[in-house]
Design an enzyme around this catalytic site. Structure first.
Site, PDB file in Angstrom:
ATOM      1  N   CYS A 129       0.820  -1.205   0.000  1.00 48.83           N
ATOM      2  CA  CYS A 129       0.000   0.000   0.000  1.00 48.83           C
ATOM      3  C   CYS A 129       0.860   1.264   0.000  1.00 48.83           C
ATOM      4  O   CYS A 129       2.014   1.253   0.429  1.00 48.83           O
ATOM      5  CB  CYS A 129      -0.915   0.005   1.223  1.00 48.83           C
ATOM      6  SG  CYS A 129      -2.330   1.108   1.029  1.00 48.83           S
ATOM      7  N   ASP A 135      -5.665  -3.127  11.516  1.00 49.15           N
ATOM      8  CA  ASP A 135      -4.482  -2.274  11.576  1.00 49.15           C
ATOM      9  C   ASP A 135      -4.254  -1.812  13.015  1.00 49.15           C
ATOM     10  O   ASP A 135      -5.119  -1.954  13.886  1.00 49.15           O
ATOM     11  CB  ASP A 135      -4.704  -1.064  10.654  1.00 49.15           C
ATOM     12  CG  ASP A 135      -3.420  -0.313  10.319  1.00 49.15           C
ATOM     13  OD1 ASP A 135      -2.333  -0.763  10.732  1.00 49.15           O
ATOM     14  OD2 ASP A 135      -3.512   0.725   9.645  1.00 49.15           O
TER      15      ASP A 135
END
Length: 206
Positions: free
Chosen positions: A10, A128
């Site tokens: 990412c 996360d």
């Protein structure tokens, strides 16, 4: 994929770097961040977009029309929602045929209690590390918390994964673990990934 697990990188931005990372073969998803406050914010269309990997657009509490516009303009395969988006918000995008990855910030088992409301309106979850900003902290959270997650939707593991994490990742088992999300710990600078570091990690993961 590596050992049947999705590999997502990412925070991509530069055309040459995108091509470089895509060429590593085991990469399944490349993420582009459309959140203006991020140091990895994509402010213009790169000269090259991935052809062989899925394109993921990351948004934080964005207007649905803007998300739809970016999804169309960038040919996104997935939209990753990293803010406080409601299940209703996700449902409205999902009903438009947009595949959804919903991110949740985790620091305690209680942070998982709301995820079940999203199961029918998302394709993947992403867990996360909880921090002041929306992701990108570079810090790990206690993965053992995820053993309290007994939902049906697969998830990506994110937050502070680095080139030395391979052994710990191989030891962490969960029936819904779908893959790993790599970001800040594999960077030369914000938005530019180090192919050598990523390749070393992938080889160690095998």
């Amino acid at each position: 994929m590596v050992n049947g697990k999705i590999i997502k990188v990412c925070g991509m931005r530069e055309a040459e770097n995108i091509q470089e990372i895509e060429s590593l073969q085991d990469i399944d998803m490349l993420g582009f961040i459309f959140y203006p406050k991020s140091p990895r914010y994509v402010y213009e269309l790169p000269a090259y977009l991935p052809i062989h990997t899925h394109r993921v657009g990351v948004f934080v509490n964005e207007d649905k029309q803007i998300v739809s516009m970016y999804a169309d303009r960038f040919g996104l395969n997935y939209v990753q929602l990293h803010g406080n988006e409601s299940p209703e918000y996700c449902r409205s995008l999902y009903s438009m045929g947009i595949k959804i990855i919903k991110a949740f910030s985790i620091s305690h088992p209680k942070d998982l209690k709301n995820v079940y409301k999203y199961e029918k309106v998302c394709d993947l979850f992403l867990f996360d590390t909880k921090c002041e900003q929306y992701g990108g902290s570079g810090n790990l959270f206690d993965w053992n918390i995820l053993h309290t997650y007994n939902g049906l939707l697969p998830f990506l593991l994110s937050g502070g994964i680095n080139s030395y994490s391979a052994n710990a990742l191989k030891e962490f088992k969960h029936p819904r673990l779908a893959g790993y999300d790599l970001n800040s710990r594999f960077e030369l600078e914000p938005g530019k990934k180090d192919p050598v570091r990523i390749l070393t990690f992938l080889n160690e993961l095998k």
